[in-house]
Design a protein around this motif. Structure first.
Motif, PDB file in Angstrom:
ATOM      1  N   ALA A 228       0.798  -1.221   0.000  1.00  0.00           N
ATOM      2  CA  ALA A 228       0.000   0.000   0.000  1.00  0.00           C
ATOM      3  C   ALA A 228       0.832   1.274   0.000  1.00  0.00           C
ATOM      4  O   ALA A 228       0.315   2.360  -0.286  1.00  0.00           O
ATOM      5  CB  ALA A 228      -0.940  -0.004   1.211  1.00  0.00           C
ATOM      6  N   ALA A 229       2.121   1.179   0.316  1.00  0.00           N
ATOM      7  CA  ALA A 229       2.985   2.360   0.332  1.00  0.00           C
ATOM      8  C   ALA A 229       3.518   2.719  -1.057  1.00  0.00           C
ATOM      9  O   ALA A 229       4.204   3.733  -1.213  1.00  0.00           O
ATOM     10  CB  ALA A 229       4.160   2.146   1.284  1.00  0.00           C
ATOM     11  N   GLN A 230       3.216   1.906  -2.056  1.00  0.00           N
ATOM     12  CA  GLN A 230       3.751   2.126  -3.409  1.00  0.00           C
ATOM     13  C   GLN A 230       3.328   3.499  -3.943  1.00  0.00           C
ATOM     14  O   GLN A 230       2.202   3.952  -3.741  1.00  0.00           O
ATOM     15  CB  GLN A 230       3.255   1.027  -4.350  1.00  0.00           C
ATOM     16  N   SER A 231       4.250   4.170  -4.611  1.00  0.00           N
ATOM     17  CA  SER A 231       3.964   5.441  -5.288  1.00  0.00           C
ATOM     18  C   SER A 231       5.025   5.666  -6.349  1.00  0.00           C
ATOM     19  O   SER A 231       6.076   5.011  -6.349  1.00  0.00           O
ATOM     20  CB  SER A 231       3.983   6.612  -4.292  1.00  0.00           C
ATOM     21  N   TRP A 232       4.779   6.602  -7.249  1.00  0.00           N
ATOM     22  CA  TRP A 232       5.780   6.965  -8.257  1.00  0.00           C
ATOM     23  C   TRP A 232       7.048   7.456  -7.566  1.00  0.00           C
ATOM     24  O   TRP A 232       8.163   7.124  -7.980  1.00  0.00           O
ATOM     25  CB  TRP A 232       5.240   8.048  -9.177  1.00  0.00           C
ATOM     26  N   GLN A 233       6.880   8.250  -6.511  1.00  0.00           N
ATOM     27  CA  GLN A 233       8.054   8.786  -5.827  1.00  0.00           C
ATOM     28  C   GLN A 233       8.890   7.667  -5.216  1.00  0.00           C
ATOM     29  O   GLN A 233      10.116   7.677  -5.315  1.00  0.00           O
ATOM     30  CB  GLN A 233       7.616   9.783  -4.742  1.00  0.00           C
ATOM     31  N   LEU A 234       8.245   6.695  -4.593  1.00  0.00           N
ATOM     32  CA  LEU A 234       8.974   5.570  -4.018  1.00  0.00           C
ATOM     33  C   LEU A 234       9.695   4.778  -5.106  1.00  0.00           C
ATOM     34  O   LEU A 234      10.875   4.450  -4.978  1.00  0.00           O
ATOM     35  CB  LEU A 234       8.025   4.676  -3.225  1.00  0.00           C
ATOM     36  N   ASP A 235       8.992   4.483  -6.186  1.00  0.00           N
ATOM     37  CA  ASP A 235       9.566   3.672  -7.263  1.00  0.00           C
ATOM     38  C   ASP A 235      10.735   4.357  -7.952  1.00  0.00           C
ATOM     39  O   ASP A 235      11.724   3.717  -8.322  1.00  0.00           O
ATOM     40  CB  ASP A 235       8.496   3.344  -8.311  1.00  0.00           C
ATOM     41  N   ASN A 236      10.633   5.676  -8.156  1.00  0.00           N
ATOM     42  CA  ASN A 236      11.603   6.387  -8.989  1.00  0.00           C
ATOM     43  C   ASN A 236      12.634   7.191  -8.215  1.00  0.00           C
ATOM     44  O   ASN A 236      13.668   7.552  -8.776  1.00  0.00           O
ATOM     45  CB  ASN A 236      10.870   7.314  -9.960  1.00  0.00           C
ATOM     46  N   ARG A 237      12.352   7.492  -6.956  1.00  0.00           N
ATOM     47  CA  ARG A 237      13.271   8.327  -6.186  1.00  0.00           C
ATOM     48  C   ARG A 237      13.741   7.682  -4.884  1.00  0.00           C
ATOM     49  O   ARG A 237      14.712   8.151  -4.287  1.00  0.00           O
ATOM     50  CB  ARG A 237      12.613   9.683  -5.878  1.00  0.00           C
ATOM     51  N   GLY A 238      13.082   6.638  -4.415  1.00  0.00           N
ATOM     52  CA  GLY A 238      13.433   6.050  -3.130  1.00  0.00           C
ATOM     53  C   GLY A 238      14.889   5.627  -3.039  1.00  0.00           C
ATOM     54  O   GLY A 238      15.622   6.037  -2.117  1.00  0.00           O
ATOM     55  N   LYS A 239      15.348   4.821  -3.978  1.00  0.00           N
ATOM     56  CA  LYS A 239      16.716   4.292  -3.896  1.00  0.00           C
ATOM     57  C   LYS A 239      17.765   5.373  -4.152  1.00  0.00           C
ATOM     58  O   LYS A 239      18.855   5.341  -3.561  1.00  0.00           O
ATOM     59  CB  LYS A 239      16.889   3.118  -4.849  1.00  0.00           C
ATOM     60  N   THR A 240      17.449   6.350  -5.005  1.00  0.00           N
ATOM     61  CA  THR A 240      18.412   7.436  -5.216  1.00  0.00           C
ATOM     62  C   THR A 240      18.486   8.344  -3.993  1.00  0.00           C
ATOM     63  O   THR A 240      19.537   8.926  -3.713  1.00  0.00           O
ATOM     64  CB  THR A 240      18.059   8.256  -6.474  1.00  0.00           C
ATOM     65  N   MET A 241      17.404   8.438  -3.242  1.00  0.00           N
ATOM     66  CA  MET A 241      17.448   9.167  -1.967  1.00  0.00           C
ATOM     67  C   MET A 241      18.366   8.452  -0.985  1.00  0.00           C
ATOM     68  O   MET A 241      19.151   9.088  -0.282  1.00  0.00           O
ATOM     69  CB  MET A 241      16.036   9.320  -1.405  1.00  0.00           C
ATOM     70  N   VAL A 242      18.286   7.127  -0.933  1.00  0.00           N
ATOM     71  CA  VAL A 242      19.178   6.348  -0.075  1.00  0.00           C
ATOM     72  C   VAL A 242      20.635   6.576  -0.480  1.00  0.00           C
ATOM     73  O   VAL A 242      21.531   6.691   0.362  1.00  0.00           O
ATOM     74  CB  VAL A 242      18.836   4.842  -0.151  1.00  0.00           C
ATOM     75  N   GLN A 243      20.888   6.692  -1.789  1.00  0.00           N
ATOM     76  CA  GLN A 243      22.245   6.876  -2.315  1.00  0.00           C
ATOM     77  C   GLN A 243      22.735   8.323  -2.207  1.00  0.00           C
ATOM     78  O   GLN A 243      23.908   8.601  -2.432  1.00  0.00           O
ATOM     79  CB  GLN A 243      22.287   6.443  -3.780  1.00  0.00           C
ATOM     80  N   GLY A 244      21.832   9.239  -1.877  1.00  0.00           N
ATOM     81  CA  GLY A 244      22.208  10.646  -1.807  1.00  0.00           C
ATOM     82  C   GLY A 244      22.413  11.275  -3.159  1.00  0.00           C
ATOM     83  O   GLY A 244      23.219  12.200  -3.319  1.00  0.00           O
ATOM     84  N   ARG A 245      21.652  10.818  -4.157  1.00  0.00           N
ATOM     85  CA  ARG A 245      21.758  11.340  -5.519  1.00  0.00           C
ATOM     86  C   ARG A 245      20.575  12.266  -5.806  1.00  0.00           C
ATOM     87  O   ARG A 245      19.418  11.857  -5.708  1.00  0.00           O
ATOM     88  CB  ARG A 245      21.773  10.194  -6.534  1.00  0.00           C
ATOM     89  N   PHE A 246      20.887  13.509  -6.195  1.00  0.00           N
ATOM     90  CA  PHE A 246      19.835  14.498  -6.425  1.00  0.00           C
ATOM     91  C   PHE A 246      20.111  15.328  -7.680  1.00  0.00           C
ATOM     92  O   PHE A 246      19.677  16.478  -7.784  1.00  0.00           O
ATOM     93  CB  PHE A 246      19.714  15.432  -5.211  1.00  0.00           C
ATOM     94  N   ASP A 247      20.827  14.739  -8.636  1.00  0.00           N
ATOM     95  CA  ASP A 247      21.280  15.490  -9.801  1.00  0.00           C
ATOM     96  C   ASP A 247      20.393  15.276 -11.027  1.00  0.00           C
ATOM     97  O   ASP A 247      20.860  15.236 -12.154  1.00  0.00           O
ATOM     98  CB  ASP A 247      22.721  15.121 -10.138  1.00  0.00           C
ATOM     99  N   PHE A 248      19.099  15.148 -10.806  1.00  0.00           N
ATOM    100  CA  PHE A 248      18.186  14.919 -11.932  1.00  0.00           C
ATOM    101  C   PHE A 248      16.791  15.369 -11.494  1.00  0.00           C
ATOM    102  O   PHE A 248      16.555  15.669 -10.332  1.00  0.00           O
ATOM    103  CB  PHE A 248      18.140  13.434 -12.316  1.00  0.00           C
ATOM    104  N   GLY A 249      15.891  15.420 -12.472  1.00  0.00           N
ATOM    105  CA  GLY A 249      14.490  15.640 -12.161  1.00  0.00           C
ATOM    106  C   GLY A 249      14.122  17.089 -11.923  1.00  0.00           C
ATOM    107  O   GLY A 249      14.769  18.023 -12.397  1.00  0.00           O
ATOM    108  N   PHE A 250      13.084  17.271 -11.129  1.00  0.00           N
ATOM    109  CA  PHE A 250      12.426  18.547 -10.920  1.00  0.00           C
ATOM    110  C   PHE A 250      13.116  19.312  -9.790  1.00  0.00           C
ATOM    111  O   PHE A 250      13.185  18.843  -8.661  1.00  0.00           O
ATOM    112  CB  PHE A 250      10.954  18.270 -10.583  1.00  0.00           C
ATOM    113  N   ALA A 251      13.609  20.518 -10.082  1.00  0.00           N
ATOM    114  CA  ALA A 251      14.456  21.252  -9.145  1.00  0.00           C
ATOM    115  C   ALA A 251      13.652  21.850  -7.982  1.00  0.00           C
ATOM    116  O   ALA A 251      12.485  22.208  -8.116  1.00  0.00           O
ATOM    117  CB  ALA A 251      15.201  22.364  -9.867  1.00  0.00           C
ATOM    118  N   VAL A 252      14.339  21.993  -6.850  1.00  0.00           N
ATOM    119  CA  VAL A 252      13.740  22.575  -5.650  1.00  0.00           C
ATOM    120  C   VAL A 252      13.214  23.980  -5.932  1.00  0.00           C
ATOM    121  O   VAL A 252      12.117  24.347  -5.484  1.00  0.00           O
ATOM    122  CB  VAL A 252      14.766  22.582  -4.497  1.00  0.00           C
TER     123      VAL A 252
END
Length: 308
Positions: A228-252
């Motif tokens: 039930a926790a599944q989401s686009w953000q989890l699927d596409n950003r979860g593991k890169t958040m764990v890795q500390g990678r933020f060099d792509f996608g929609f800017a702050v």
């Protein structure tokens, strides 16, 4: 390397179109229009970007660039636009060199900028006085969605104008839907951004909690992503958040602009958005830490310092 990824296109009549604004979204969106067989005239404030786009799509018949929005719009049946904010939008639409000054009666202006509902209604009314059509049509799906031609488009405006533009817009869309009257597309995009703000904060807290507890977080994300926790953000950003990678996608910076629109609209309509307002301030913290151009998933850096 091409700025777009190949895909199959729905059959649609060939149109003469213009595209104003060749940023990270507009450049590939215009590319899909060209590759789908439409004759595209592009305009960008920095002319070298227009020239680069024409060079990339030189093998597709009928592509050219213009010096002003008015010149780009002159022969277009549909004028697409994707710029930065309300004032950027007004600057390419209104005035002697604006698109409205060059458009033929009956032509349609389709705005993919994430802007205010107020400016959408303003430009809709201005278009009507000139015998033009105006559709507010913000998109969701990010840079990857634009490159893959898989954007979700939320539209506000007259049904007949929407019906006429939709087949052409499907060149860069997975879904293109009329939400309601003028401004409804922008309001729907605000709903989208409210959802994302809460999801990314929740995902940030979950990852930080799991790491503090000593869990194998890539494995945990795989497991909960099947529930039930599944989401686009989890699927596409979860593991890169764990890795500390933020060099792509929609800017702050862009997210803060969007949340500013959301909070302004909430003050007008009386909606209460306590979590959204809080997350907006969390993004301000990320900006102060130098993360203006980091992906929005960098929200986790407030809880887990970024890796060196």
């Amino acid at each position: 390397m091409s700025s777009i990824n190949p895909r199959s296109y729905e059959p649609s009549p060939t149109r003469r179109v213009a595209f104003l604004g060749l940023g990270v979204m507009g450049y590939p969106m215009a590319g899909h229009l060209a590759t789908a067989g439409h004759q595209v005239t592009v305009y960008n404030r920095t002319a070298t970007k227009s020239e680069a786009w024409c060079a990339e799509f030189a093998g597709v018949t009928g592509q050219k660039h213009a010096k002003t929005p008015r010149e780009a719009a002159q022969d277009a049946e549909i004028v697409f636009c994707c710029v930065g904010n309300d004032e950027d939008l007004r600057s390419v639409v209104l005035g002697a060199d604006g698109a409205f000054a060059g458009m033929r009666p009956g032509a349609t202006f389709v705005d993919h900028t994430t802007a205010s509902a107020e400016v959408a209604r303003e430009l809709y009314a201005a278009a009507k006085k000139l015998g033009l059509q105006f559709i507010d049509a913000p998109v969701s799906g990010g840079q990857a969605g634009a490159q893959n031609g898989q954007l979700t488009v939320m539209c506000g405006g007259d049904q007949a104008a929407f019906d006429a533009m939709r087949p052409t817009a499907m060149a860069f869309s997975r879904a293109c839907t009329r939400i309601g009257d003028s401004g409804a597309g922008q309001l729907a995009k605000m709903v989208n951004q409210i959802c994302i703000a809460g999801l990314v904060q929740g995902l940030s807290e979950a990852i930080a909690f799991g790491q503090q507890a000593g869990l194998d977080m890539p494995l945990v994300l795989d497991v909960i992503g099947k529930g039930a926790a599944q989401s686009w953000q989890l699927d596409n950003r979860g593991k890169t958040m764990v890795q500390g990678r933020f060099d792509f996608g929609f800017a702050v910076d862009w997210m803060r602009k969007d949340l500013g629109l959301v909070l302004d609209e909430a003050r007008r309509n009386g909606a209460r958005l306590p979590v959204t307002a809080l997350v907006d301030q969390f993004y301000a913290d990320v900006q102060r830490a130098g993360g203006n151009r980091w992906d929005t998933s960098s929200l986790i850096t407030r809880l887990v310092p970024p890796r060196p």
